[in-house]
Motif scaffolding. Sequence first.
Motif, PDB file in Angstrom:
ATOM      1  N   TRP A 288       0.803  -1.066  -0.006  1.00 50.22           N
ATOM      2  CA  TRP A 288      -0.016   0.138  -0.030  1.00 50.22           C
ATOM      3  C   TRP A 288       0.934   1.271  -0.049  1.00 50.22           C
ATOM      4  CZ3 TRP A 288      -4.491  -0.549  -1.845  1.00 50.22           C
ATOM      5  CH2 TRP A 288      -5.391  -1.784  -1.338  1.00 50.22           C
ATOM      6  N   LEU A 291       2.151   1.820  -3.355  1.00 48.68           N
ATOM      7  CA  LEU A 291       1.362   2.425  -4.312  1.00 48.68           C
ATOM      8  C   LEU A 291       1.107   3.856  -3.737  1.00 48.68           C
ATOM      9  CD1 LEU A 291      -0.967  -0.749  -4.375  1.00 48.68           C
ATOM     10  CD2 LEU A 291       0.329   0.292  -6.448  1.00 48.68           C
ATOM     11  N   GLY A 292       1.809   4.298  -2.889  1.00 45.03           N
ATOM     12  CA  GLY A 292       1.370   5.747  -2.463  1.00 45.03           C
ATOM     13  C   GLY A 292       0.241   6.003  -1.641  1.00 45.03           C
ATOM     14  N   LYS A 293       0.009   5.012  -0.686  1.00 47.96           N
ATOM     15  CA  LYS A 293      -1.188   5.205   0.124  1.00 47.96           C
ATOM     16  C   LYS A 293      -0.659   5.787   1.524  1.00 47.96           C
ATOM     17  CE  LYS A 293      -4.500   3.287  -2.392  1.00 47.96           C
ATOM     18  NZ  LYS A 293      -5.639   4.338  -2.857  1.00 47.96           N
TER      19      LYS A 293
ATOM     20  N   LEU B  49      14.957   0.753  -3.805  1.00 49.15           N
ATOM     21  CA  LEU B  49      13.869   1.413  -2.811  1.00 49.15           C
ATOM     22  C   LEU B  49      14.194   2.843  -2.518  1.00 49.15           C
ATOM     23  CD1 LEU B  49      13.346  -1.491  -0.261  1.00 49.15           C
ATOM     24  CD2 LEU B  49      11.729  -0.796  -2.028  1.00 49.15           C
ATOM     25  N   MET B  54      11.295   5.269  -1.638  1.00 49.67           N
ATOM     26  CA  MET B  54      10.631   4.498  -0.409  1.00 49.67           C
ATOM     27  C   MET B  54      11.546   4.318   0.656  1.00 49.67           C
ATOM     28  SD  MET B  54       7.675   2.904  -0.821  1.00 49.67           S
ATOM     29  CE  MET B  54       7.638   1.454   0.120  1.00 49.67           C
ATOM     30  N   MET B  55      12.704   4.849   0.463  1.00 48.10           N
ATOM     31  CA  MET B  55      13.672   4.648   1.798  1.00 48.10           C
ATOM     32  C   MET B  55      14.609   5.666   1.539  1.00 48.10           C
ATOM     33  SD  MET B  55      16.482   1.640   2.109  1.00 48.10           S
ATOM     34  CE  MET B  55      15.629   0.289   2.517  1.00 48.10           C
ATOM     35  N   ARG B  74       6.719  13.108   3.509  1.00 52.44           N
ATOM     36  CA  ARG B  74       6.194  11.736   3.419  1.00 52.44           C
ATOM     37  C   ARG B  74       4.960  11.789   2.400  1.00 52.44           C
ATOM     38  NH1 ARG B  74       7.661   7.798   7.679  1.00 52.44           N
ATOM     39  NH2 ARG B  74       5.646   6.802   7.256  1.00 52.44           N
ATOM     40  N   ALA B  78       4.768  10.063  -1.234  1.00 53.47           N
ATOM     41  CA  ALA B  78       3.743   9.164  -1.536  1.00 53.47           C
ATOM     42  C   ALA B  78       3.075   9.635  -2.861  1.00 53.47           C
ATOM     43  CB  ALA B  78       2.767   8.799  -0.248  1.00 53.47           C
ATOM     44  N   ARG B  79       2.647  10.789  -3.136  1.00 55.57           N
ATOM     45  CA  ARG B  79       2.007  11.055  -4.217  1.00 55.57           C
ATOM     46  C   ARG B  79       2.561  10.845  -5.318  1.00 55.57           C
ATOM     47  NH1 ARG B  79       0.938  16.657  -2.704  1.00 55.57           N
ATOM     48  NH2 ARG B  79      -0.067  15.554  -0.760  1.00 55.57           N
ATOM     49  N   ARG B  81       5.096   8.428  -5.737  1.00 58.66           N
ATOM     50  CA  ARG B  81       5.193   7.167  -6.081  1.00 58.66           C
ATOM     51  C   ARG B  81       3.678   6.733  -6.860  1.00 58.66           C
ATOM     52  NH1 ARG B  81       7.218   6.466  -0.748  1.00 58.66           N
ATOM     53  NH2 ARG B  81       5.102   5.996   0.300  1.00 58.66           N
ATOM     54  N   SER B  82       2.656   7.297  -6.206  1.00 59.42           N
ATOM     55  CA  SER B  82       1.366   6.669  -6.626  1.00 59.42           C
ATOM     56  C   SER B  82       1.093   7.269  -8.261  1.00 59.42           C
ATOM     57  CB  SER B  82       0.193   7.268  -5.885  1.00 59.42           C
ATOM     58  OG  SER B  82      -0.797   8.147  -6.523  1.00 59.42           O
ATOM     59  N   PHE B  87       5.992  -0.379  -9.100  1.00 59.84           N
ATOM     60  CA  PHE B  87       6.972  -1.366  -8.537  1.00 59.84           C
ATOM     61  C   PHE B  87       6.640  -2.805  -8.562  1.00 59.84           C
ATOM     62  CE2 PHE B  87       7.503   2.110  -5.424  1.00 59.84           C
ATOM     63  CZ  PHE B  87       9.005   2.107  -5.194  1.00 59.84           C
ATOM     64  N   PHE B  89       8.003  -6.803  -7.435  1.00 54.81           N
ATOM     65  CA  PHE B  89       8.907  -7.435  -6.484  1.00 54.81           C
ATOM     66  C   PHE B  89       9.121  -8.937  -6.785  1.00 54.81           C
ATOM     67  CE2 PHE B  89       7.013  -3.759  -4.380  1.00 54.81           C
ATOM     68  CZ  PHE B  89       7.963  -3.237  -3.704  1.00 54.81           C
ATOM     69  N   ALA B 106      -5.512  -1.742  -6.894  1.00 49.30           N
ATOM     70  CA  ALA B 106      -5.367  -1.400  -5.624  1.00 49.30           C
ATOM     71  C   ALA B 106      -4.772  -0.028  -5.448  1.00 49.30           C
ATOM     72  CB  ALA B 106      -4.587  -2.273  -4.955  1.00 49.30           C
ATOM     73  N   GLY B 107      -4.211   0.548  -6.381  1.00 47.95           N
ATOM     74  CA  GLY B 107      -3.363   1.725  -6.323  1.00 47.95           C
ATOM     75  C   GLY B 107      -4.321   3.163  -6.774  1.00 47.95           C
ATOM     76  N   ASP B 108      -5.555   2.620  -7.313  1.00 48.04           N
ATOM     77  CA  ASP B 108      -6.330   3.441  -8.094  1.00 48.04           C
ATOM     78  C   ASP B 108      -7.314   4.297  -6.906  1.00 48.04           C
ATOM     79  OD1 ASP B 108      -7.665   4.575 -10.487  1.00 48.04           O
ATOM     80  OD2 ASP B 108      -9.226   3.668  -9.447  1.00 48.04           O
ATOM     81  N   ASP B 109      -7.299   5.351  -6.838  1.00 47.16           N
ATOM     82  CA  ASP B 109      -7.928   6.327  -5.651  1.00 47.16           C
ATOM     83  C   ASP B 109      -9.574   6.401  -6.293  1.00 47.16           C
ATOM     84  OD1 ASP B 109      -7.348   8.025  -7.713  1.00 47.16           O
ATOM     85  OD2 ASP B 109      -5.956   9.044  -6.493  1.00 47.16           O
ATOM     86  N   ARG B 151      -0.335  -4.210 -12.169  1.00 47.76           N
ATOM     87  CA  ARG B 151      -0.564  -3.160 -11.275  1.00 47.76           C
ATOM     88  C   ARG B 151       0.432  -2.265 -11.230  1.00 47.76           C
ATOM     89  NH1 ARG B 151       0.227  -5.495  -5.186  1.00 47.76           N
ATOM     90  NH2 ARG B 151       2.063  -5.861  -5.788  1.00 47.76           N
TER      91      ARG B 151
END
Lengths: 381, 228
Positions: A288, A291-293, B49, B54-55, B74, B78-79, B81-82, B87, B89, B106-109, B151
């Motif tokens: 999550w 995915l940017g949450k 990452l 992410m890191m 942060r 996150a924005r 990334r989205s 990614f 893995f 899942a990442g879709d708002d 995804r």
Amino acid sequence: MLPLILREISFRKGHTTIMLCGLISVTALMTAYLSTESAAERETKRVARDLGFNLRILPKQTDMDLYWFQGFSDQTMPEATVERLANYQGVFMTYNHLMASLRQKITMGGGDVILVGVAPTITSPDKKKRPMGFTIKARTLHLGYQVGQRLGLKSGDTLQLSGHDFKIEKVMVEYGTEEDVYVYGTLKDVQGIAGKPGQINEIKAIDCLCLTADQDPISILRNELEKILPEAKVIQDRVQADARARQRQMVQRKFEFLSPFLMVCGAIWVAVLSALNVRERRSEIGIWRALGKGGGFIAGLVIGKAMIIGFFAGFLGFWVGNTMALEVGPSIFQITAKAIKTEWSYLVWSLILTPLLAAAASFIPAMLAVTQDPAETLRES
Amino acid sequence: MLTCESLCKYYQSSKGMVKSLDEINLSVSKGEFLEVRGHSGSGKTTLLLTLGAMMQPTQGKVVFKGTDLYRLNRAERARVRSSSIGFVFQMFHLIPYLDVVGNVLAGDDGNHSGACSKSEALLQELGLGHRLNHLPNQLSAGEKQRVALARAMVASPDLILADEPTGNLDPENSKEVCRHLKRYQEKGGTVIVVTHGDAVHDFANRTIDLKAGEIIPGPLLDPQSDEA
Ligand SMILES: Nc1ncnc2c1ncn2[C@@H]1O[C@H](COP(=O)(O)OP(=O)(O)OP(=O)(O)O)[C@@H](O)[C@H]1O
Ligand SMILES: [Mg+2]
């Protein structure tokens, strides 16, 4: 987010069930306890009237065998006796209330009833409590359950006795005792019906405090009271009343201690399960994040889940608790089954408070989830 | 489009300092397919990452599309990334309770109206048209990785970062995943894959080698494409 939470809930059925069961137990026990307790409170007055009397004062000549068999004395004494007792400034005894009555067996609708004429309660001048029991208006009757059934009468109906019309004020609920064949009226009315003006045959003295309590006080009391009331004899019915009252208090006290304890247990249960759930979902949380949450979303997943389970638990817990109250409440609280009823307001409270409890309990796990380093879980291969 | 300057990541562990990344300077241009090779423990995942917002690195900066990523807070990262980074893995990391379409979205708002049909088209393209409503535990490893690819791709990010995407796959499936990444690159996306195998090699147009957190000059280093 809601569909997401619902999917997770139905996916991890085992986890959901365990969490649900914990919360249901808490809500059910609380509901059961609270609804029996409020029933018990309603009942307390009745119980106190029946059993809290410490003394019965009967006419001296009463045949005690007969008294116990039929439930009332065959003799009478003047109404003034109760006044004399009320005015007595003895050092041995104080009382809260005095209730004088005339009890008489009459035939009504092809069967016997015990007609009880009740004088207005005399409250001890140094006590500020309101009179106990119910007040009866002139020319009205309160019928015991059994009498009501037998005569097919309901409140508002009229009944003729000794040439007078009496209005049925109410038919009482089933007590499961001899009171079911009682008919209550005012002392005056009953004296009229029985043809015994100015007479009574029983005085109940409620909540008497005996100042010689550490030894058996009955003989002292008897001597003292019978001196001022030569026409009367005194019986103490302490044992049964005390035992019942004590038992009820004990159950109540146990629950008073138990309810916060229950809540804490429920909260711990939810917190532990939530934390385990968060552990199990580490990789999901990492994803999550990738995915940017944000943290709010992650916390929402955890707390939202707890709250939804809490909501269902509130509903089911209320149902289980209410059923429990109706089933076992009467036996543990020593109250009549009819007194316990479904308290719908508790449903509303369960639906509000159980989700809130669950939310509060899942707060720390949610924070664990939010502060979890997603890079850590995503690196794992 | 992506550059990093003297990027360092140190871990403080009980046995002293671990230098996971040491003075990495790297520049990736738009439309590149970069392969980062290295043995286990060489810092590949750490690099990925860090590049992917992410890191937090111990030192140095990562500039993506003109923004210094670790100067952002942060929420802003996150924005990024989205909207711009996908990614993939080795362990797929699919969400177990969501079906294939659910995972892809899942990442879709929820404010892209065409997201659903787009994801289905993408899944068709990846050969998963018959699996749309299956849960991850009903899929083979190759299928799972293709779901993860979908995804990563569905929001059309500028950059796809893949960590050993073929690590759990047989050669056949590995090739297929690489082909899809390649196609994404050919349509204008940028792809960075870190790996210790060589399944990706034929698809990359640049390869760098990582050893103990440092980029080492290797025979495959192609200096002409190393421009911002
Ligand atoms: N939390 C940590 N604490 C200490 N050292 C760490 C930590 N995380 C990673 N490392 C070390 O950093 C180095 C790089 O780790 P990284 O996961 O990036 O390697 P990798 O190249 O991805 O390896 P692999 O191919 O096995 O996935 C390793 O030596 C690892 O032991
Ligand atoms: Mg790795």
